[in-house]
Design an enzyme around this catalytic site. Sequence first.
Site, PDB file in Angstrom:
ATOM      1  N   GLU B  49       0.707  -1.243   0.112  1.00 28.15           N
ATOM      2  CA  GLU B  49       0.117   0.015  -0.146  1.00 28.15           C
ATOM      3  C   GLU B  49       0.937   1.136   0.044  1.00 28.15           C
ATOM      4  OE1 GLU B  49      -3.810  -1.843   2.621  1.00 28.15           O
ATOM      5  OE2 GLU B  49      -2.439  -0.112   3.482  1.00 28.15           O
ATOM      6  N   ASP B  60      -5.389   8.551  10.861  1.00 29.94           N
ATOM      7  CA  ASP B  60      -4.241   8.325  11.241  1.00 29.94           C
ATOM      8  C   ASP B  60      -3.585   8.943  12.544  1.00 29.94           C
ATOM      9  OD1 ASP B  60      -3.174   6.676   9.146  1.00 29.94           O
ATOM     10  OD2 ASP B  60      -3.494   8.726   7.894  1.00 29.94           O
TER      11      ASP B  60
END
Lengths: 397, 273
Positions: B49, B60
Amino acid sequence: MTPQPDAGGHFGSYGGRYVPEVLMSPLEELERAFCEAREDPAFHAELDELLHTYAGRPTPLYFARRLTQTLGGARIYLKREDLLHTGAHKINNCLGQVLIARRMGKKRVIAETGAGQHGVATATVCALFGLECVVYMGEEDMRRQRLNVFRMRLLGAKVVAVSNGSRTLKDAISEAMRDWVTNVATTHYLLGSALGSHPYPLMVREFHKVMGEEARAQIQQAEQRLPDAVFACVGGGSNAIGIFHAFIPDRSVGLIGVEAGGRSARLGEHAARFSGGSPGVLQGARSYLLQDENGQVSLTHSVSAGLDYALVGPEHAWLHDTGRAEYVSIGDRQALDAARMLSQTEGIIPALESAHAVAEAASRASQAKGQVFVVNLSGRGDKDIDIYRENFRELDS
Amino acid sequence: MTRIGRLFENLKRSGGKGLIAYITAGDPTPEHTPALVEALERGGADLIELGVPFSDPIADGPVIQRAGERALRAGTTLRKVLDIAREVRRRSEIPLLLFTYLNPVLRYGLEALAKDAAASGIDGCLLTDASVEEAGEYVRIMRAAGLDTVFLAAPTSSPRRQRLVAQYSSGFVYLVSHTGVTGERETLSDAVGPLVRSMRSITELPLAVGFGISRPEHVAELGQQVEAVVVGSAIMHLIERNLDNPSLEVQLESFARELKHGFEMAKAGAHRP
Ligand SMILES: Cc1ncc(COP(=O)(O)O)c(C=O)c1O
């Protein structure tokens, strides 16, 4: 015009739901709770009672006689949201949302704050209902709105300093969203402006539209007619949408939103999303966004923490594109000067955010003889005294 | 079929499991990334990824936030990440999934990105903040260019939402192991078991689990339930601790190998009487 938003929370092509999947079901749950409450007379009765006896609604619509004389043109009225409990319009939305949080059985409330007014209003309603309260605030905003940081703590809230990015409102919202993603089961995110994913922009508008409803009745009482223009500052856009909403069908009434022009028109030095931005997605919604050519969100600047944010509320984007409202910007210096003028002509020290709206109305007044202006005075200036002192040194010797 | 689809077919045939490695492209600089990808592949990563850094990464945790800040300071853009993909493709056929937020993609333009990504050897795309409700046009354009669209399912997703996520996904479905942001965790949450079972009853697509997975033991535990696991923050943390260390690539390779070994641990465990 068709009623906005649609079922997915879209105002034209703006708004919507752009969040990680974890938050989608909680948003659906919140939407259900809000829609049920909206239909429930007991909810409205309790909210109206709190707005009346606790927050101090209705607020006066005050004819600013000396300001009007000084400017020599339009007759200027001020909607006195600065007189509400906690000192700004933010409490309207906080009272509404805390009742929703209680209906959902949430025991913990989180919020972001820029100027600290929303944080104070959130801490206040949490104290009132005995809920745990955590407020995220950028370090830069904590520095420039110190008084409100202490007020929140005195009210029993925990204030968490956010040191990412520009250390202002945008970074506080990101941090609040991260908390919400982590604690969705127990926590209500009490978002403080007409921003974020559906149902927030709708819900926040519904809790603030009382400002416009009152003002519309009050001006007709005072002047036997509708105003020619309504002015409000636009950070995320909650005080502006709240006072605009009732006037939207009145096509003769100009709706003027005032953004922060900051230091200059250079990207990074202002928060004028309409003149300096383009459609994009940030923190849950699509709207006008200050961004660079790679889609990274730009830094912003305004002397006023409450207007210092890169995205504008999505309903304003729609009002802008349809031409129903007009958006302009006022720079730091003009806002400061307007605050001083209002203080000395009317004995009202406004919040720096609200001073932007005053400045725009003042700049148009002399060309508008015979017209009637309504300015939303969204908050009082106590929180900004340190900034006023820094900028008016000659008064501080 | 993309390289992602072929990967999962091969795994199915061989009875193997996939290790998906997340890496923030451009950390510490865009020039470093191809070598780091190759190190992960040598260690046994099956799919990469490629995270495109965004200024406001709401999903995040601190480790990937800091990685993104370093990458942005180093001048990383979506365009540069496509260059990185092209560079990787000169030597490798490892499946590549772009992993980012919606705004940089909208700014690039959906049509332009679909075309350029396919030409750069990208196999698919995952946009953290694109809900299925808002993703119709994006999915149509990516699929038309032959790219996979991967969506997230979370422990909070209702059965109705799980069906939508499966319907909009191709290649595989990414299951979020717990409610929260990305970041390493000591132990796995028990929310993932029910989510895996529920998704199995809905879709034939391969399932991968990510968020919080940082150790071979986690890989071992999850390897019994799903086709692939995703490790991100632990990799970015290792990179962060070794930004100037010449042995970074060697360390990444051996970390990937340890993680991959987790699948063997699971098999050995399963065979024990
Ligand atoms: C007094 C006051 N007015 C206006 C604003 C700007 O917010 P909004 O645009 O949501 O009204 C703030 C925000 O902190 C505020 O404190």
